[in-house]
Design a protein around this motif. Structure first.
Motif, short mmCIF file in Angstrom:
data_model
loop_
_atom_site.label_atom_id
_atom_site.label_comp_id
_atom_site.label_asym_id
_atom_site.label_seq_id
_atom_site.Cartn_x
_atom_site.Cartn_y
_atom_site.Cartn_z
N GLU A 149 -7.62 -10.74 -0.70
CA GLU A 149 -8.19 -9.41 -0.47
C GLU A 149 -7.17 -8.36 -0.89
O GLU A 149 -5.99 -8.44 -0.53
CB GLU A 149 -8.55 -9.22 1.01
CG GLU A 149 -9.58 -10.20 1.53
CD GLU A 149 -11.00 -9.68 1.38
OE1 GLU A 149 -11.18 -8.50 1.04
OE2 GLU A 149 -11.93 -10.47 1.59
N ARG A 150 -7.64 -7.37 -1.64
CA ARG A 150 -6.78 -6.28 -2.09
C ARG A 150 -7.33 -4.97 -1.56
O ARG A 150 -8.54 -4.73 -1.61
CB ARG A 150 -6.71 -6.26 -3.62
CG ARG A 150 -6.03 -7.49 -4.21
CD ARG A 150 -6.04 -7.45 -5.74
NE ARG A 150 -5.27 -8.55 -6.30
CZ ARG A 150 -5.74 -9.75 -6.59
NH1 ARG A 150 -7.03 -10.03 -6.33
NH2 ARG A 150 -4.97 -10.69 -7.12
N PHE A 151 -6.45 -4.10 -1.09
CA PHE A 151 -6.85 -2.83 -0.49
C PHE A 151 -6.01 -1.70 -1.07
O PHE A 151 -4.79 -1.84 -1.21
CB PHE A 151 -6.66 -2.85 1.03
CG PHE A 151 -7.44 -3.93 1.73
CD1 PHE A 151 -8.75 -3.71 2.13
CD2 PHE A 151 -6.87 -5.17 1.98
CE1 PHE A 151 -9.48 -4.72 2.77
CE2 PHE A 151 -7.58 -6.17 2.62
CZ PHE A 151 -8.88 -5.94 3.01
N VAL A 152 -6.66 -0.60 -1.37
CA VAL A 152 -5.96 0.60 -1.81
C VAL A 152 -5.46 1.34 -0.58
O VAL A 152 -6.17 1.45 0.41
CB VAL A 152 -6.89 1.50 -2.64
CG1 VAL A 152 -6.19 2.81 -3.00
CG2 VAL A 152 -7.34 0.79 -3.90
N GLY A 153 -4.24 1.84 -0.65
CA GLY A 153 -3.66 2.57 0.47
C GLY A 153 -2.39 1.92 0.97
O GLY A 153 -1.98 0.86 0.50
N ARG A 154 -1.79 2.56 1.94
CA ARG A 154 -0.51 2.07 2.46
C ARG A 154 -0.71 0.81 3.29
O ARG A 154 -1.79 0.55 3.82
CB ARG A 154 0.15 3.16 3.31
CG ARG A 154 -0.62 3.53 4.56
CD ARG A 154 0.03 4.66 5.33
NE ARG A 154 -0.74 5.01 6.51
CZ ARG A 154 -0.62 4.43 7.69
NH1 ARG A 154 0.24 3.43 7.85
NH2 ARG A 154 -1.35 4.81 8.72
N ARG A 155 0.38 0.07 3.43
CA ARG A 155 0.37 -1.12 4.28
C ARG A 155 0.26 -0.70 5.73
O ARG A 155 0.86 0.28 6.17
CB ARG A 155 1.67 -1.92 4.03
CG ARG A 155 1.81 -3.15 4.86
CD ARG A 155 2.92 -4.05 4.34
NE ARG A 155 4.03 -3.35 3.73
CZ ARG A 155 5.06 -2.83 4.39
NH1 ARG A 155 5.10 -2.91 5.70
NH2 ARG A 155 6.03 -2.23 3.74
N LEU A 156 -0.50 -1.46 6.51
CA LEU A 156 -0.66 -1.20 7.95
C LEU A 156 0.13 -2.26 8.71
O LEU A 156 -0.35 -3.37 8.92
CB LEU A 156 -2.15 -1.25 8.33
CG LEU A 156 -3.05 -0.25 7.59
CD1 LEU A 156 -4.51 -0.47 7.97
CD2 LEU A 156 -2.62 1.18 7.88
N GLY A 157 1.33 -1.92 9.11
CA GLY A 157 2.19 -2.90 9.76
C GLY A 157 3.14 -3.55 8.76
O GLY A 157 3.10 -3.28 7.56
N PRO A 158 4.01 -4.43 9.26
CA PRO A 158 5.04 -5.03 8.41
C PRO A 158 4.48 -6.05 7.44
O PRO A 158 3.40 -6.61 7.65
CB PRO A 158 5.97 -5.72 9.43
CG PRO A 158 5.08 -6.04 10.59
CD PRO A 158 4.09 -4.92 10.66
N GLU A 159 5.22 -6.29 6.35
CA GLU A 159 4.88 -7.39 5.48
C GLU A 159 5.03 -8.70 6.25
O GLU A 159 5.90 -8.83 7.11
CB GLU A 159 5.80 -7.40 4.25
CG GLU A 159 5.54 -6.26 3.28
CD GLU A 159 6.24 -6.44 1.95
OE1 GLU A 159 5.78 -5.87 0.96
OE2 GLU A 159 7.26 -7.17 1.91
N GLN A 160 4.17 -9.67 5.94
CA GLN A 160 4.22 -10.96 6.62
C GLN A 160 4.06 -12.08 5.60
O GLN A 160 3.15 -12.05 4.77
CB GLN A 160 3.10 -11.06 7.67
CG GLN A 160 3.20 -10.02 8.78
CD GLN A 160 2.20 -10.28 9.89
OE1 GLN A 160 2.15 -11.36 10.46
NE2 GLN A 160 1.41 -9.26 10.21
N VAL A 161 4.97 -13.05 5.68
CA VAL A 161 4.95 -14.21 4.80
C VAL A 161 5.26 -15.42 5.65
O VAL A 161 6.18 -15.38 6.48
CB VAL A 161 6.00 -14.08 3.67
CG1 VAL A 161 6.08 -15.36 2.86
CG2 VAL A 161 5.67 -12.90 2.77
N GLY A 162 4.50 -16.52 5.49
CA GLY A 162 4.81 -17.68 6.31
C GLY A 162 3.93 -18.88 6.02
O GLY A 162 3.08 -18.86 5.12
N TYR A 163 4.14 -19.91 6.85
CA TYR A 163 3.41 -21.16 6.73
C TYR A 163 3.20 -21.69 8.14
O TYR A 163 4.15 -21.84 8.92
CB TYR A 163 4.23 -22.16 5.90
CG TYR A 163 3.59 -23.52 5.72
CD1 TYR A 163 2.41 -23.66 5.02
CD2 TYR A 163 4.18 -24.66 6.26
CE1 TYR A 163 1.83 -24.91 4.84
CE2 TYR A 163 3.61 -25.92 6.08
CZ TYR A 163 2.43 -26.04 5.38
OH TYR A 163 1.86 -27.28 5.20
N GLY A 164 1.95 -21.92 8.52
CA GLY A 164 1.69 -22.39 9.88
C GLY A 164 0.22 -22.61 10.14
O GLY A 164 -0.64 -22.42 9.27
#
Length: 382
Positions: free
Chosen positions: A86-101
């Motif tokens: 999913e791609r959204f125009v506009g600023r990020r809402l909250g921190p970047e998140q990267v992971g595996y779980g």
């Protein structure tokens, strides 16, 4: 774009997920893009993501070149396949998140999707109009149409006398006919797409004639913007600002409506606080869950479950479901709301006036408007 039912079905399946919620940087110089992608790949590998998943994330991010900034991407990948992109125009809402779980974060996605308000933009001119259906936060028009009027009208600057008056009347009648056709096309789009609002910009006389031709139902949701966007070199800033204000107003109204519904019947139509909301979610009683943006960073946790009731405060209320682990409370509530078909809204922080600090006020508790009222103040009773 997958709908909530399909998304919940994907997330409910057992297994491990590689996930990423990131800023787009498609307009950066290539060296900067490569450096950022290498850092992302390294971070995913450190999290234990399998190599096919890492490659799928990298491919998705690489395909974002040229996408406008600011914008963000949300990815869920499993077995080397990107199942949600999913791609959204506009600023990020909250921190970047990267992971595996086993429990990927859903709030970033739901938070952006709350902005998915459908609206229609009409750029009107005396010769016709361009109409497009847009979804807030998404790139490109969902649907577009062009209405072209007759081209035999003459400009109003003509020789004086009776001839001049006849030419004016002739042109005005053609412009009216054109805007009547635009109104018919707009009415059809509104009936089919059910937008939250319509924004009309363009030539001032064309806007006036269009408004006169609109049926009452369409006129009631129409916002007139004094911006001649059809002119060569015109600045669309006023139009963009009007759209942003209209979206913010509707999001604020959705939260206010949910709060009013939760307060109805002496509060019996709502659940307030984490424990009451958990109890209501366990009974699939929640219609709309409202979280405050400041709640998303609190330390409180809840049990995320692999089956109904999807969320629990502790071991005593898991029913027969298995715990997947404890996660941040707002995430656990949003996840359970998604699985039970409830709407999730996040009351975003309101920016203070320029130069003023953010007010230091208590973080509001989560609340929910219910599908049926509680009895004796106990969620889940009917």
């Amino acid at each position: 774009m997958i709908d909530e039912a399909e998304l919940s079905s994907i997330l409910a399946s057992d297994g491990m997920w590689t996930f990423a919620y990131l800023d787009h940087h498609g307009d950066e110089p290539q060296p900067a893009q490569h450096s950022r992608r290498h850092a992302l790949v390294d971070e995913l590998r450190k999290c234990g993501a399998p190599e096919p998943d890492v490659q799928a994330v990298d491919d998705a991010v690489a395909s974002d070149a040229g996408i406008p900034s600011p914008s963000v991407i949300y990815l869920l990948v499993r077995n080397g396949a990107a199942e949600v992109v999913e791609r959204f125009v506009g600023r990020r809402l909250g921190p970047e998140q990267v992971g595996y779980g086993r429990i990927p974060p859903v709030l970033p996605l739901l938070r952006h999707r709350a902005d998915d308000i459908r609206y229609v933009v009409v750029e009107a001119g005396r010769e016709g109009a361009h109409l497009r259906v847009e979804l807030a936060g998404r790139t490109g028009a969902q649907e577009a149409a062009e209405v072209e009027g007759r081209t035999d009208s003459l400009p109003k600057v003509q020789a004086g006398g009776w001839s001049h008056k006849r030419y004016q009347t002739h042109s005005e009648e053609i412009w009216k006919q054109t805007q009547s056709e635009v109104a018919d096309a707009l009415e059809g789009i509104v009936q089919e797409q059910r937008p939250s609002f319509v924004v009309v910009a363009g030539d001032v006389r064309a806007r006036q004639l269009l408004e006169d031709a609109l049926p009452a139902g369409v006129k009631a949701i129409t916002i007139d913007v004094d911006a001649h966007t059809k002119a060569d070199g015109a600045d669309a800033g006023a139009l963009d600002d009007a759209i942003v204000r209209a979206i913010d107003e509707r999001l604020g109204k959705a939260v206010t409506d949910a709060r009013d519904r939760a307060a109805a019947a002496g509060g019996r139509n709502g659940a307030h606080g984490v424990r009451e909301v958990v109890a209501a979610l366990q009974e699939a009683q929640v219609d709309t869950l409202v979280l405050d943006a400041r709640e998303l960073g609190t330390d409180e946790t809840l049990e995320a479950l692999d089956a109904e009731p999807w969320v629990a405060v502790g071991e005593d209320d898991r029913a027969a479901a298995r715990s997947l682990g404890r996660v941040q409370a707002a995430e656990a509530l949003a996840r359970a709301a998604l699985f039970s078909g409830a709407t999730v809204l996040v009351a975003e922080d309101q920016e203070p006036p320029a130069g003023e600090p953010m007010p230091d006020s208590p973080v509001p508790e989560p609340f929910a408007a219910l599908r049926w009222p509680r009895e004796n103040g106990v969620a889940g009773s009917v």
